[in-house]
Design an enzyme around this catalytic site. Structure first.
Site, mmCIF file in Angstrom:
data_model
loop_
_atom_site.group_PDB
_atom_site.id
_atom_site.type_symbol
_atom_site.label_atom_id
_atom_site.label_comp_id
_atom_site.label_asym_id
_atom_site.label_seq_id
_atom_site.Cartn_x
_atom_site.Cartn_y
_atom_site.Cartn_z
ATOM 1 N N ASP A 202 0.791 -1.242 0.000
ATOM 2 C CA ASP A 202 0.000 0.000 0.000
ATOM 3 C C ASP A 202 0.820 1.287 0.000
ATOM 4 O OD1 ASP A 202 0.848 0.268 2.740
ATOM 5 O OD2 ASP A 202 -0.898 -0.876 3.408
ATOM 6 N N HIS B 171 6.367 -7.988 -1.213
ATOM 7 C CA HIS B 171 5.273 -8.484 -2.062
ATOM 8 C C HIS B 171 4.879 -7.483 -3.146
ATOM 9 C CE1 HIS B 171 3.934 -11.510 1.301
ATOM 10 N NE2 HIS B 171 5.037 -11.874 0.676
ATOM 11 N N CYS C 291 0.232 -2.939 -22.900
ATOM 12 C CA CYS C 291 1.594 -2.412 -22.818
ATOM 13 C C CYS C 291 1.893 -1.638 -24.111
ATOM 14 C CB CYS C 291 2.549 -3.592 -22.665
ATOM 15 S SG CYS C 291 4.286 -3.160 -22.784
ATOM 16 N N CYS D 137 4.840 -3.889 -26.157
ATOM 17 C CA CYS D 137 4.667 -5.214 -26.768
ATOM 18 C C CYS D 137 3.206 -5.636 -26.895
ATOM 19 C CB CYS D 137 5.426 -6.255 -25.939
ATOM 20 S SG CYS D 137 4.621 -6.652 -24.383
ATOM 21 N N THR E 66 1.415 -8.843 11.577
ATOM 22 C CA THR E 66 1.443 -9.982 10.643
ATOM 23 C C THR E 66 1.136 -11.271 11.378
ATOM 24 O OG1 THR E 66 2.720 -11.222 8.994
ATOM 25 C CG2 THR E 66 3.991 -10.242 10.816
HETATM 26 P P1 OAD Z 1 -2.927 -11.637 7.906
HETATM 27 O O1 OAD Z 1 -4.321 -11.274 7.560
HETATM 28 O O2 OAD Z 1 -2.511 -13.045 7.763
HETATM 29 O O3 OAD Z 1 -2.643 -11.197 9.412
HETATM 30 C C1 OAD Z 1 -2.976 -9.916 9.869
HETATM 31 C C2 OAD Z 1 -2.444 -9.746 11.271
HETATM 32 O O4 OAD Z 1 -2.697 -8.417 11.680
HETATM 33 C C3 OAD Z 1 -3.112 -10.657 12.315
HETATM 34 O O5 OAD Z 1 -2.112 -11.261 13.121
HETATM 35 C C4 OAD Z 1 -3.957 -9.683 13.156
HETATM 36 O O6 OAD Z 1 -4.066 -10.085 14.509
HETATM 37 C C5 OAD Z 1 -3.126 -8.415 13.032
HETATM 38 N N1 OAD Z 1 -3.856 -7.151 13.253
HETATM 39 C C6 OAD Z 1 -5.153 -6.850 13.022
HETATM 40 N N2 OAD Z 1 -5.414 -5.564 13.333
HETATM 41 C C7 OAD Z 1 -4.250 -5.030 13.774
HETATM 42 C C8 OAD Z 1 -3.856 -3.746 14.231
HETATM 43 N N3 OAD Z 1 -4.733 -2.718 14.288
HETATM 44 N N4 OAD Z 1 -2.572 -3.543 14.605
HETATM 45 C C9 OAD Z 1 -1.664 -4.572 14.542
HETATM 46 N N5 OAD Z 1 -1.992 -5.812 14.113
HETATM 47 C C10 OAD Z 1 -3.245 -6.039 13.738
HETATM 48 O O7 OAD Z 1 -1.989 -10.645 7.059
HETATM 49 P P2 OAD Z 1 -0.440 -10.736 6.738
HETATM 50 O O8 OAD Z 1 0.319 -11.374 7.834
HETATM 51 O O9 OAD Z 1 -0.014 -9.399 6.281
HETATM 52 O O10 OAD Z 1 0.397 -11.874 0.505
HETATM 53 O O11 OAD Z 1 -0.467 -11.703 5.478
HETATM 54 C C11 OAD Z 1 0.719 -11.982 4.805
HETATM 55 C C12 OAD Z 1 0.466 -12.142 3.350
HETATM 56 O O12 OAD Z 1 -0.640 -13.024 3.115
HETATM 57 C C13 OAD Z 1 0.064 -10.865 2.639
HETATM 58 O O13 OAD Z 1 1.141 -10.043 2.298
HETATM 59 C C14 OAD Z 1 -0.615 -11.402 1.412
HETATM 60 C C15 OAD Z 1 -1.411 -12.534 1.991
HETATM 61 O O14 OAD Z 1 -1.658 -13.613 1.136
HETATM 62 C C16 OAD Z 1 0.229 -11.736 -0.809
HETATM 63 O O15 OAD Z 1 -0.800 -11.293 -1.301
HETATM 64 C C17 OAD Z 1 1.399 -12.174 -1.625
#
Ligand code: OAD
Length: 258
Positions: A110, A125, A159, A162, A200
């Site tokens: 983002d 990513h 594109c 190409c 995460t």
């Molecule tokens: P997830 O949806 O797996 O996890 C989100 C995390 O954020 C969870 O542990 C929540 O508890 C936490 N959370 C929620 N609200 C929050 C807040 N206000 N402050 C802090 N933490 C909070 O998302 P990611 O771990 O980012 O990849 O997922 C990893 C990847 O999975 C993403 O980059 C995406 C997805 O598939 C791709 O698209 C390649």
């Protein structure tokens, strides 16, 4: 939630950050939750709870249904365009001034860390803010779509070099992470004194290995998350709460001890 953050743990984490030469913040979608951008795996509100990833986030899905996939990404880009960094993004950016070397390694696409002013952001990513040709790989310009919705179909532009289809410059399931970003993340993690792991779930690899590499190399790990995660067990300190609350308090604690 605010009251749940233990003052002694906050002070311990701030003291470690104050003494650190190299800090790495590893962030996931929870980092941007309070800016109005959905996470992926939270029940009901998570993107993958509402939309099947195999139909929207794979090269095969784009080949079969380009307008459906492109339209969904234009909606996600719209969410990012109207979002603004919150107090947690700004707190991380302010911490940069307190530490000689501060990198952000993010799974987020983002651009909010950059907009908050973080100078070193490693995007594992990719980015929703960039587009590239799915055929020749060259960069492409795409105008925002007014009134974009998650189910609105949008034909991907061609594109100019190409005539291939432009696609978002993000990593889809089954694709490798950008090698330069991944190498930079391993390097940063292996030299970190302190790692902040924010928002995460720690379920997606290789991104989830970045804090593990840091831990093995001796980094002190601080997790910031309202919920327990796969990475909680390797954290030295867990600050349970949302990024927009915890990170400003951590910054205030750092500044009060200077
Ligand atoms: P997830 O949806 O797996 O996890 C989100 C995390 O954020 C969870 O542990 C929540 O508890 C936490 N959370 C929620 N609200 C929050 C807040 N206000 N402050 C802090 N933490 C909070 O998302 P990611 O771990 O980012 O990849 O997922 C990893 C990847 O999975 C993403 O980059 C995406 C997805 O598939 C791709 O698209 C390649």
């Amino acid at each position: 939630m605010d009251n749940d953050i233990r003052a002694d743990l906050l002070a311990e984490a701030a003291a470690k950050l104050d003494r650190a030469q190299r800090v790495v913040a590893v962030t996931g979608s929870g980092m941007s939750r309070e800016s109005g951008i959905p996470t992926f795996r939270e029940a009901q509100t998570g993107l993958w709870a509402q939309f099947p990833p195999e139909e929207l986030a794979t090269p095969e899905a784009f080949a079969q249904h380009p307008a459906r996939v492109f339209g969904w990404y234009m909606w996600r880009r719209h969410l990012v365009d109207v979002a603004v960094p919150h107090a947690g993004h700004h707190a991380l950016a302010a911490m940069v001034g307190h530490v000689p070397c501060f990198d952000v390694v993010t799974q987020n696409v983002d651009g909010l860390h950059q907009r908050a002013g973080c100078p070193s952001v490693i995007e594992l990513h990719g980015s929703l803010c960039r587009f590239r040709c799915g055929q020749c790989g060259g960069p492409g310009e795409v105008e925002p779509v007014a009134g974009a919705t998650p189910t609105g179909e949008v034909d991907p532009p061609q594109c100019t070099r190409c005539s291939g289809r432009l696609r978002p410059d993000v990593v889809w399931f089954g694709e490798p992470l950008p090698a330069t970003a991944l190498d930079a993340a391993w390097k940063a993690a292996s030299h970190a004194d302190v790692m902040l792991v924010v928002g995460t779930s720690g379920l997606v690899y290789p991104a989830a290995s970045v804090p593990v590499v840091g831990r093995r190399s001796g980094a002190y790990i601080v997790e910031v998350n309202p919920d327990r995660t796969e990475l909680s067990s390797i954290a030295d300190v867990v600050l349970r709460g949302p990024a927009g609350v915890v990170l400003p308090r951590l910054l205030a604690e750092m500044e009060s001890s200077c």
